[in-house]
Design an enzyme around this catalytic site. Structure first.
Site, PDB file in Angstrom:
ATOM      1  N   ASP A 269      -8.027   2.012 -26.164  1.00 54.37           N
ATOM      2  CA  ASP A 269      -9.191   1.608 -26.951  1.00 54.37           C
ATOM      3  C   ASP A 269      -9.867   2.863 -27.495  1.00 54.37           C
ATOM      4  O   ASP A 269      -9.214   3.727 -28.051  1.00 54.37           O
ATOM      5  CB  ASP A 269     -10.129   0.756 -26.098  1.00 54.37           C
ATOM      6  CG  ASP A 269     -11.151  -0.004 -26.941  1.00 54.37           C
ATOM      7  OD1 ASP A 269     -10.926  -0.157 -28.153  1.00 54.37           O
ATOM      8  OD2 ASP A 269     -12.170  -0.443 -26.385  1.00 54.37           O
ATOM      9  N   ARG A 321     -12.279   6.308 -37.243  1.00 55.10           N
ATOM     10  CA  ARG A 321     -13.504   6.257 -36.440  1.00 55.10           C
ATOM     11  C   ARG A 321     -13.913   7.626 -35.897  1.00 55.10           C
ATOM     12  O   ARG A 321     -13.975   7.836 -34.694  1.00 55.10           O
ATOM     13  CB  ARG A 321     -13.369   5.265 -35.285  1.00 55.10           C
ATOM     14  CG  ARG A 321     -13.115   3.841 -35.725  1.00 55.10           C
ATOM     15  CD  ARG A 321     -13.172   2.884 -34.541  1.00 55.10           C
ATOM     16  NE  ARG A 321     -12.901   1.499 -34.968  1.00 55.10           N
ATOM     17  CZ  ARG A 321     -12.935   0.457 -34.160  1.00 55.10           C
ATOM     18  NH1 ARG A 321     -13.224   0.627 -32.874  1.00 55.10           N
ATOM     19  NH2 ARG A 321     -12.670  -0.749 -34.604  1.00 55.10           N
TER      20      ARG A 321
END
Length: 702
Positions: A269, A321
């Site tokens: 993640d 990100r």
């Protein structure tokens, strides 16, 4: 900074001002000299705190972590079980320091035996084969998320893994790697939830894998496998400092993930996620590499708070990100982004702003791989805002928002952010970041003195440290008293305070280092307000020759001096646009001296009106003076006269002096006959090291 006046051709008359500095100039008069040094850490690195003004986490009460912990609350841990016990040791609200020694494998039981995914699944009824059969889109469809027996079993197995590899970090805690031990956590997740005042430093955080990803057929057009654990997760956390860590999927990159239901079976993640109204966070000097979903700021578009500073981080071989910001006031500055693919991680975008995110991106550096464009560095859905300046792509200034919006007219990023960053560790030009951060970012860089010890003195014997504090708590109350007591090669360490004095360093004090002790430019100020024309105490006026706040060896304007990574502010003296506001410098370098003044990789700013300041004029006290000044790779403000930044002085033409620029940025640079520029070959000869080497090879730049 390594601001280092003076050196004559013998190479013996030199002085270094260690750290970064801020100089505030008011024309040719005396200037307050603000010397900023890297923070001098306590003898025990584990008790270090976030320096004042170092990003959002310095706001309000600041971030001190477990500094107040007594000896009985300082834990040194080397195993998963020891780490878990140290973080859980009561009382919960008492400060603690957890020193991680060596690499801890979170995937072990209390005896240290490695645990496998099968161990976590045992007894839950979960099996991957059964899960795949139950939720195959051909059977389950794509309209709803999995539910039922196998999904319940997956959740139970996932919870058993979480019990071993998720570590909750309470308030008033410092978790820090012991230098020189290869400190880190592999396969573990540090969670700071609803806790205030936490420090995480000097750790290698790797391979946080979820054994039991969830299939979600409704995630996107083709569905996705989603995993549950971040290396560091901030949820409702406040005042958090994440410093000098390394984040990576190594040694199990995403390229090793299989494909199931036509989608990558993603077991990783986030690296560092900041969500659930977390606030006042500073993330500095970390390395993020070989990872996909690197950093999420905001758990949803309706999240709140989320004031985050990102500075001096390295993002290399990451997909996206860096960060993705949904909400908040985000300040990424002086970060280095390398978009070159590594271990199969192909770059998608760097910074995404959407919904309520207001990002101010300053002085960041992007290295582009051959297949990427500047227009691909930002991303958004048309609802976010990004402002900023000083960003470089491949060494050249680029308006990142403009090139993105030109390429994406349907998803334009806004430029009105409605706020201005005031808390920084010192903005520096982007040009020097690749080289600097290669040596200073990531885990393993810090030492027990913070990795920021004073440079070793050169030249003759010396090496003492003389301390100065205006309140009398040190050996000397004034900087001049310490200079008088110093010998060649000593260090004068100046504590927080304002020192109203003039400082005179004679030529015999070569190799002397003046160093501020707090890590903030504003904390250590030397000033005397003795500009030319200012009344002297008692009688008369100060003249130009007596107007210096700090004088080194009494050669007025004839110094070899380097101002490296310095913030210089040119004050507004009230001149109308295009008028005469003053000069940045007035060198009188001797003709026989090869090097005069060098300003490199610095930020020159000014609130003055456009076109009111000259960069320099040639001080000409005698026939042998031929001033030399080079300004390179520095940010110049609009206050600089773009058509004619150099000016004559006393009938002596600036064209007879040695003035030049190279690769400057910002609104102030220009071109043409009145803006002499160095070529790359000549610029290579004008570095801090070349200016200061002398005949003994002195190199205060490290």
């Amino acid at each position: 900074m390594s601001a280092s006046p003076h050196r004559r051709p013998t190479g013996r008359r030199r002085l270094a001002l260690a750290g970064a500095a801020t100089l505030v100039a008011a024309g040719l008069g005396a200037v307050p000299l603000v010397v900023k040094a890297d923070a001098v850490a306590p003898a025990d690195l584990a008790h270090g705190v976030l320096p004042a003004r170092d990003g959002w986490a310095a706001s309000g009460s600041g971030t001190t972590g477990g500094r107040a912990a007594p000896a009985t609350r300082v834990f040194t841990v080397s195993t998963r079980a020891e780490l878990a016990r140290a973080l859980a040791a009561g009382p919960a609200d008492a400060p603690r320091i957890v020193r991680v020694k060596g690499l801890i494998d979170a995937g072990t039981d209390d005896s240290g035996k490695p645990q496998s995914c099968a161990d976590y699944a045992a007894g839950t009824g979960y099996s991957l084969d059964s899960y795949l059969k139950a939720y195959d889109p051909a059977v389950w469809g794509r309209a709803k998320v999995p539910s039922g027996a196998q999904e319940n079993a997956r959740r139970a197995a996932q919870a058993r893994q979480a019990a071993r590899m998720v570590f909750t970090v309470p308030a008033r805690t410092t978790v820090i790697g012991v230098p020189g031990t290869g400190a880190g956590i592999t396969g573990g997740s540090l969670v700071v939830k609803n806790a205030d005042n936490v420090i995480i430093r000097n750790l290698s955080l790797t391979d946080v894998r979820d054994c039991f990803p969830q299939w979600d057929p409704t995630d996107g057009s083709a569905g996705n496998w989603n995993s549950a654990y971040d290396a560091v997760s901030l949820r409702g956390a406040t005042h958090v400092w994440v410093d000098h860590n390394s984040f990576s999927d190594a040694p199990h990159p995403d390229s090793a993930n299989p494909v199931r239901f036509g989608r990558e079976y993603q077991v990783h993640d986030g690296a560092l996620d900041i969500t659930n109204a977390s606030d006042l966070v500073t993330v500095g000097y970390n390395t993020f590499s070989n990872h996909d979903k690197t950093m999420l700021i905001g758990s949803s578009d309706k999240d709140t708070k989320l004031r985050v500073t990102l500075h001096h981080n390295v993002f290399r071989g990451i997909v996206q990100r860096a960060p993705l910001a949904r909400v908040g006031q985000i300040h990424p500055y002086d970060n280095y982004y390398d978009t070159t693919a590594s271990e199969g991680y192909a770059h998608s975008y760097s910074v995404n702003s959407r919904a309520g995110a207001r990002v101010v991106a300053q002085n960041n550096y992007w290295k582009l791989s051959s297949d990427r464009k500047a227009s691909q560095l930002l991303s958004g859905d048309g609802t976010g805002a990004i402002a900023g300046s000083g960003n470089l792509v491949g060494g050249a200034p680029v308006d990142l928002v403009a090139v993105h919006n030109s390429a994406n007219p349907g998803k334009k990023i806004k430029t009105a952010v409605g706020w201005r960053p005031t808390l920084t560790a010192g903005l520096e030009p982007a040009a020097g970041l690749p080289a600097k951060l290669a040596a200073k970012a990531g885990a393993g860089v810090l030492t027990e003195t913070g990795g920021k010890a004073a440079p070793a003195p050169s030249g003759p014997a010396g090496g003492r440290t003389l301390t100065v504090a205006a309140d009398g708590s040190a050996a000397h109350r004034s900087v001049q008293a310490a200079v008088d007591a110093a010998t060649a090669g000593d260090t004068v360490l100046v504590a927080r305070g304002t020192y109203r004095e003039t400082v005179n360093v004679p030529a015999s004090k070569h190799g002397l280092i003046l160093k501020g002790a707090t890590g903030n430019a504003e904390d250590v100020v030397i000033t005397y307000d003795n500009a030319s024309g200012t009344p002297k105490p008692g009688d008369g006026m100060y003249g130009t020759a007596g107007s210096a706040t700090a004088t080194f060896s009494a050669v007025f304007g004839n110094a070899t001096a380097v101002y490296d990574h310095v913030n210089i502010t040119l004050r507004d003296r009230g001149a109308a646009a295009g008028g005469q506001g003053g000069c940045l410098a007035a060198p009188s370098t001797d003709a026989a001296t090869l090097y005069g003044i060098l300003i490199t990789d610095s930020t020159i700013s000014s609130p003055a009106r456009p076109g009111t300041y000259h960069l320099g004029r040639p001080w000409h006290p005698g026939a042998s003076a031929v001033g030399q000044l080079v300004i390179r790779k520095s940010n110049l403000p609009a206050a600089v006269k773009t058509e004619g930044p150099w000016t004559d002085m006393g009938g002596f033409s600036w064209t007879s002096a040695r003035f030049a620029e190279y690769a400057n940025t910002g609104p102030g640079p220009g071109a043409g006959a009145n803006r002499p520029q160095l070529g790359p070959d000549h610029a290579a000869a004008h570095t801090a090291r070349a200016h200061l080497a002398g005949t003994d090879g002195w190199n205060p730049t490290g």
